[in-house]
Design a protein around this motif. Structure first.
Motif, PDB file in Angstrom:
ATOM      1  N   ALA A  37       1.691  -4.283   5.692  1.00  0.00           N
ATOM      2  CA  ALA A  37       1.116  -2.855   5.698  1.00  0.00           C
ATOM      3  C   ALA A  37       2.411  -2.180   6.124  1.00  0.00           C
ATOM      4  N   LEU A  38       2.518  -1.033   6.211  1.00  0.00           N
ATOM      5  CA  LEU A  38       3.904  -0.196   6.564  1.00  0.00           C
ATOM      6  C   LEU A  38       3.319   0.416   8.230  1.00  0.00           C
ATOM      7  N   GLY A  39       4.213  -0.058   8.837  1.00  0.00           N
ATOM      8  CA  GLY A  39       3.986   0.171  10.221  1.00  0.00           C
ATOM      9  C   GLY A  39       4.604  -0.736  11.379  1.00  0.00           C
ATOM     10  N   ARG A  40       4.785  -0.380  12.625  1.00  0.00           N
ATOM     11  CA  ARG A  40       5.577  -0.998  13.432  1.00  0.00           C
ATOM     12  C   ARG A  40       5.118  -2.430  13.779  1.00  0.00           C
ATOM     13  N   GLY A  41       6.162  -3.414  13.497  1.00  0.00           N
ATOM     14  CA  GLY A  41       5.581  -4.812  13.613  1.00  0.00           C
ATOM     15  C   GLY A  41       4.978  -5.564  12.432  1.00  0.00           C
ATOM     16  N   ALA A  42       4.726  -4.737  11.341  1.00  0.00           N
ATOM     17  CA  ALA A  42       4.228  -5.312  10.220  1.00  0.00           C
ATOM     18  C   ALA A  42       4.888  -5.813   9.020  1.00  0.00           C
ATOM     19  N   ASP A  43       4.489  -6.816   8.465  1.00  0.00           N
ATOM     20  CA  ASP A  43       5.449  -7.044   7.273  1.00  0.00           C
ATOM     21  C   ASP A  43       5.155  -6.337   6.127  1.00  0.00           C
ATOM     22  N   SER A  44       6.300  -5.788   5.808  1.00  0.00           N
ATOM     23  CA  SER A  44       6.289  -4.696   4.821  1.00  0.00           C
ATOM     24  C   SER A  44       6.630  -5.038   3.589  1.00  0.00           C
ATOM     25  N   THR A  45       6.747  -6.156   3.152  1.00  0.00           N
ATOM     26  CA  THR A  45       7.139  -6.754   2.120  1.00  0.00           C
ATOM     27  C   THR A  45       6.358  -6.380   0.887  1.00  0.00           C
ATOM     28  N   PRO A  46       6.899  -5.538  -0.119  1.00  0.00           N
ATOM     29  CA  PRO A  46       6.048  -5.122  -1.288  1.00  0.00           C
ATOM     30  C   PRO A  46       5.960  -5.970  -2.310  1.00  0.00           C
ATOM     31  N   ASP A  47       4.716  -5.781  -3.131  1.00  0.00           N
ATOM     32  CA  ASP A  47       4.731  -6.467  -4.568  1.00  0.00           C
ATOM     33  C   ASP A  47       5.416  -5.438  -5.423  1.00  0.00           C
ATOM     34  N   LEU A  48       6.377  -5.563  -6.077  1.00  0.00           N
ATOM     35  CA  LEU A  48       6.906  -4.898  -7.134  1.00  0.00           C
ATOM     36  C   LEU A  48       6.880  -5.202  -8.658  1.00  0.00           C
ATOM     37  N   ARG A  49       6.164  -4.446  -9.623  1.00  0.00           N
ATOM     38  CA  ARG A  49       6.132  -5.072 -11.023  1.00  0.00           C
ATOM     39  C   ARG A  49       6.188  -3.743 -11.959  1.00  0.00           C
ATOM     40  N   LEU A  50       6.162  -4.064 -13.011  1.00  0.00           N
ATOM     41  CA  LEU A  50       6.248  -3.221 -14.349  1.00  0.00           C
ATOM     42  C   LEU A  50       5.012  -3.473 -15.317  1.00  0.00           C
ATOM     43  N   HIS A  51       4.465  -2.526 -15.601  1.00  0.00           N
ATOM     44  CA  HIS A  51       3.364  -2.548 -16.836  1.00  0.00           C
ATOM     45  C   HIS A  51       3.406  -1.717 -17.863  1.00  0.00           C
ATOM     46  N   ASP A  52       3.316  -2.338 -19.072  1.00  0.00           N
ATOM     47  CA  ASP A  52       3.638  -1.728 -20.304  1.00  0.00           C
ATOM     48  C   ASP A  52       2.484  -0.847 -20.563  1.00  0.00           C
ATOM     49  N   ALA A  53       2.517   0.411 -20.946  1.00  0.00           N
ATOM     50  CA  ALA A  53       1.242   1.354 -21.104  1.00  0.00           C
ATOM     51  C   ALA A  53       0.588   1.471 -22.668  1.00  0.00           C
ATOM     52  N   ARG A  54      -0.411   1.482 -22.900  1.00  0.00           N
ATOM     53  CA  ARG A  54      -0.913   1.809 -24.271  1.00  0.00           C
ATOM     54  C   ARG A  54      -1.682   3.133 -24.034  1.00  0.00           C
ATOM     55  N   ALA A  55      -1.688   3.919 -25.215  1.00  0.00           N
ATOM     56  CA  ALA A  55      -2.808   4.866 -25.547  1.00  0.00           C
ATOM     57  C   ALA A  55      -4.088   4.234 -25.313  1.00  0.00           C
TER      58      ALA A  55
END
Length: 362
Positions: A283-301
């Motif tokens: 989570a985002l907060g004091r003492g919390a593990d804030s490691t994010p998942d970061l990804r890219l997604h191709d979009a389609r109509a």
């Protein structure tokens, strides 16, 4: 039966003598006998099966600490642990594959922020957040704009300002021009600003008391680039993709119960009523593990994305979510109906939804 020298045992087990010495030091594979004078190690033939298991798990890339855990389990439990580990590896590999494809396009001079279709794409979107039927206040924040989609679920005494601060810190991305190769870096930088903003909410008061020290928030957001959506995810809010009539969850919950499911110690059905189902690992907060998942997604109509807090996902069955997303064309009507379903199921928590359609521009 005669004991094997370390050289003979290494050859039979396909582990090097150096590896065998390391595993002995770690207590992972202890020799049957160690000469008290020379320190020379000897192994029993029946230890070969254990050694081979260690060798196979190392070839999978499993960390030694986790191998030690597998090593101590009964065969059936060990198999479940290996399945859970490999599922996590496959998820991480998929994320790296998306990033690799992005980098290949970029380095080949193909701008990933430009549409890959003949017609340019755009987003049609709506957001809605509701207190629910039980909570006294709403600690969720939902936002939808032409480039940014976000849901944050606050917790603690300052949960509401924490979730608002996190989303506000990302809103500058709506107007920033981000070079193609810096897309994920820009999103990660914005996440750093969001974390600082949340820490500001949770700062000690003038009297030195940490009145809001437990304040924090989840954060799940997507940044639209014209043909792709860059995802940042921390916590247990979710993103679903509706494509070709099928609904896919494209985020992974950062919760205690999800980790137990991943490790084969809990079924999804058991997780639904687990007393710690809301306990976050990130989570985002004091003492919390804030490691994010970061990804890219191709979009389609034709794609439709749903971002939601756990106030929706924990009370509304997936089949009902699918029915609404497939049967309600307008995003505004869809978010209203989804929030209505959560409240009709008792509304035990704040509920927030963002629905965004990928459409071809006229």
């Amino acid at each position: 039966m005669e004991l094997l020298t370390i050289g003979a045992f290494a050859k039979a087990s396909r582990l090097s003598p150096k590896a065998l010495r390391l595993y002995d030091e770690l207590g992972l594979l202890t020799p049957a006998r160690v000469d008290p004078d020379t320190g020379y190690r000897r192994y029993a033939p029946e230890q070969l099966e254990q050694a081979r298991l260690v060798a196979w798990l190392r070839r999978l890339g499993m960390p030694l600490a986790r191998i030690r855990r597998v090593y101590a389990l009964e065969p059936g439990e060990a198999a479940g642990e290996i399945r859970a580990y490999w599922a996590r590896v496959e998820a991480d590999t998929a994320a790296r594959r998306d990033l690799a494809a992005f980098l290949v396009d970029h380095l080949n001079g193909k701008d990933p922020t430009m549409s890959r279709t003949t017609a340019p794409l755009a987003l049609r979107y709506a957001a809605l957040s509701d207190t629910g039927r039980v909570r006294a206040s709403n600690q969720d924040t939902a936002y939808a704009g032409s480039r940014l989609l976000a849901v944050a679920d606050g917790y603690g005494a300052g949960g509401a300002p924490a979730s608002a601060a996190a989303v506000d810190a990302l809103r500058s991305l709506e107007s920033e021009t981000v070079p193609a190769g810096d897309l994920l870096n820009a999103l990660e930088d914005a996440l750093g600003r969001a974390e600082q903003a949340v820490h500001g909410v949770a700062s000690p008061g003038d009297d030195g008391a940490d009145a809001d020290a437990d304040a924090g928030t989840t954060l799940t957001a997507m940044l639209w680039t014209g043909s792709q959506l860059a995802l940042v995810h921390i916590g247990d809010s979710r993103v679903h993709l509706l494509r070709d009539g099928e609904l896919f969850q494209i985020t992974h919950d950062h919760t205690v119960v999800q980790s137990l499911i991943d490790e084969g110690r809990l079924t999804p059905e058991e997780a639904a009523s687990h007393p710690q189902r809301s306990l976050l690992l990130r989570a985002l907060g004091r003492g919390a593990d804030s490691t994010p998942d970061l990804r890219l997604h191709d979009a389609r109509a034709g794609d439709r994305y749903l971002l939601c807090s756990d106030g929706l996902s924990t009370v509304v069955p997936a089949e009902d979510v699918l029915r609404v997303l497939t049967g309600t064309p307008e995003p505004e009507a869809a978010v209203r109906e989804l929030v209505g379903l959560a409240n009709a199921s008792g509304g035990p928590d704040n509920v927030s939804c963002v629905v965004a359609d990928v459409v071809a521009q006229a």
